[in-house]
Design an enzyme around this catalytic site. Structure first.
Site, short mmCIF file in Angstrom:
data_model
loop_
_atom_site.label_atom_id
_atom_site.label_comp_id
_atom_site.label_asym_id
_atom_site.label_seq_id
_atom_site.Cartn_x
_atom_site.Cartn_y
_atom_site.Cartn_z
N ARG A 46 0.82 -1.21 0.00
CA ARG A 46 0.00 0.00 0.00
C ARG A 46 0.85 1.25 0.00
O ARG A 46 0.44 2.29 -0.49
CB ARG A 46 -0.92 0.00 1.22
CG ARG A 46 -2.06 -1.01 1.13
CD ARG A 46 -2.92 -0.95 2.37
NE ARG A 46 -2.16 -1.25 3.57
CZ ARG A 46 -2.60 -1.08 4.81
NH1 ARG A 46 -3.81 -0.57 5.01
NH2 ARG A 46 -1.85 -1.40 5.84
N ASP A 68 -3.97 -1.36 -2.62
CA ASP A 68 -4.65 -1.99 -1.50
C ASP A 68 -5.29 -3.24 -2.08
O ASP A 68 -6.12 -3.17 -2.99
CB ASP A 68 -5.72 -1.04 -0.95
CG ASP A 68 -6.55 -1.65 0.18
OD1 ASP A 68 -6.45 -2.87 0.41
OD2 ASP A 68 -7.30 -0.90 0.82
N ASN A 95 0.62 -12.58 0.42
CA ASN A 95 1.10 -12.43 1.79
C ASN A 95 0.43 -11.29 2.54
O ASN A 95 0.42 -11.28 3.77
CB ASN A 95 2.62 -12.22 1.78
CG ASN A 95 3.15 -11.82 3.14
OD1 ASN A 95 3.22 -12.62 4.06
ND2 ASN A 95 3.51 -10.55 3.29
N TYR A 160 -10.38 -12.52 12.16
CA TYR A 160 -9.12 -12.92 11.52
C TYR A 160 -9.12 -14.43 11.28
O TYR A 160 -8.76 -14.91 10.19
CB TYR A 160 -7.96 -12.49 12.40
CG TYR A 160 -6.59 -12.84 11.88
CD1 TYR A 160 -6.03 -12.14 10.83
CD2 TYR A 160 -5.84 -13.87 12.47
CE1 TYR A 160 -4.75 -12.45 10.35
CE2 TYR A 160 -4.57 -14.19 12.00
CZ TYR A 160 -4.03 -13.47 10.95
OH TYR A 160 -2.78 -13.78 10.49
N LYS A 164 -8.92 -16.33 7.66
CA LYS A 164 -7.83 -17.25 7.33
C LYS A 164 -8.33 -18.67 7.09
O LYS A 164 -7.79 -19.40 6.25
CB LYS A 164 -6.78 -17.24 8.44
CG LYS A 164 -5.99 -15.93 8.53
CD LYS A 164 -5.23 -15.62 7.25
CE LYS A 164 -4.28 -14.44 7.41
NZ LYS A 164 -3.56 -14.13 6.15
#
Length: 263
Positions: A46, A68, A95, A160, A164
């Site tokens: 970013r 972004d 990543n 999160y 994931k």
């Protein structure tokens, strides 16, 4: 982990790799490993400033693009820019990611959406940009840097973890869709790694609980049977292997790099 440099100094020569979130930590370590093995590497982030060190250090072999990953238009423009200079993308390493913590009952919708956007939707958008070229060439490597939070639950980071876990599901589904097309799709799942994300998390624990930094650190490493934080280069080594010819039969896998925390 096999050191591919021992058999050939530049096993990735002629290949174009793009690494998202490459300005620091795990992403930077991955970019450096790929560059050291001869790949041309586009580093995406970013902010431009953190990427410039690699660009200057590997002049002509490394370029930077800004985006972004949760912004579809910005991602498309960045990937088109990358390909216009170094050609089609042979290796994609997703990543880029963020972690926000909050008790579930205090988590707001904005936090939930932000975690899904950068960790899951961003991964999907980047993959969409490289797949047509990979399918046309009949070859490609996609490595998603997920987390042990994609393999197990952790308290206070439910959004999160959900994102994931979604990355792992996406990895498995795409691996099946692409298995006959010469493209592998895998995930690497680091445990707590010595990065800015973990350092910031430790700082928040210190601020909120009044514990010392050493006490807060102990909470993060106690789940790792080796009793330590994972190092970024250890994650990069796993990614590098998955990008090489020796991992041609590995697809749809989620490899924990976590000192035995997940088995």
């Amino acid at each position: 982990m096999m050191n591919m440099a021992s058999t050939h100094p530049t096993p990735l020569a002629g290949q174009h790799a793009l690494v998202t979130g490459a300005g620091q930590g795990i992403g930077e370590a991955i970019a450096r490993q790929l560059l050291a093995r001869g790949a041309k590497v586009t580093v995406l982030g970013r902010r431009a400033a953190p990427l410039q060190t690699l660009v200057e250090e590997y002049a002509g072999q490394c370029q930077a693009v800004q985006a972004d990953v949760a912004n579809a238009e910005a991602v498309q423009a960045a990937f088109e820019n990358a390909a216009s200079t170094f050609g089609g993308i042979d290796i994609l390493v997703n990543n880029a990611g963020q972690a926000a913590s909050a008790p579930f009952m205090k988590m707001d919708l904005a936090t939930w959406n932000a975690m899904l956007a950068v960790n899951l939707t961003g991964t999907m958008l980047c993959i969409q940009q490289v797949l047509p070229g990979m399918v046309a060439r009949g070859a490609g490597r996609i490595v998603n840097v997920a987390s042990t939070a994609g393999l197990k639950g952790y308290g206070y980071v439910s959004a999160y973890c959900a994102a994931k876990h979604g990355v792992i599901g996406l990895t498995r589904s795409l691996a099946l869709e692409l298995a006959s097309k010469g493209i592998t799709v895998n995930a690497v799942c680091p445990g707590y790694t010595e990065t800015d994300i973990v350092r910031d998390s430790i700082a928040r624990v210190v601020q909120k609980t009044g514990r010392s930094e050493e006490q807060a650190m102990a909470e993060f490493v106690k789940g790792n049977p080796q009793g330590r934080l994972v190092q970024p280069n250890e994650v990069a080594d796993a990614v590098l292997w998955l990008c090489g010819s020796g991992a041609s039969a590995i697809t749809g896998q989620s490899i924990a790099v976590a000192g035995g925390e997940v088995m």
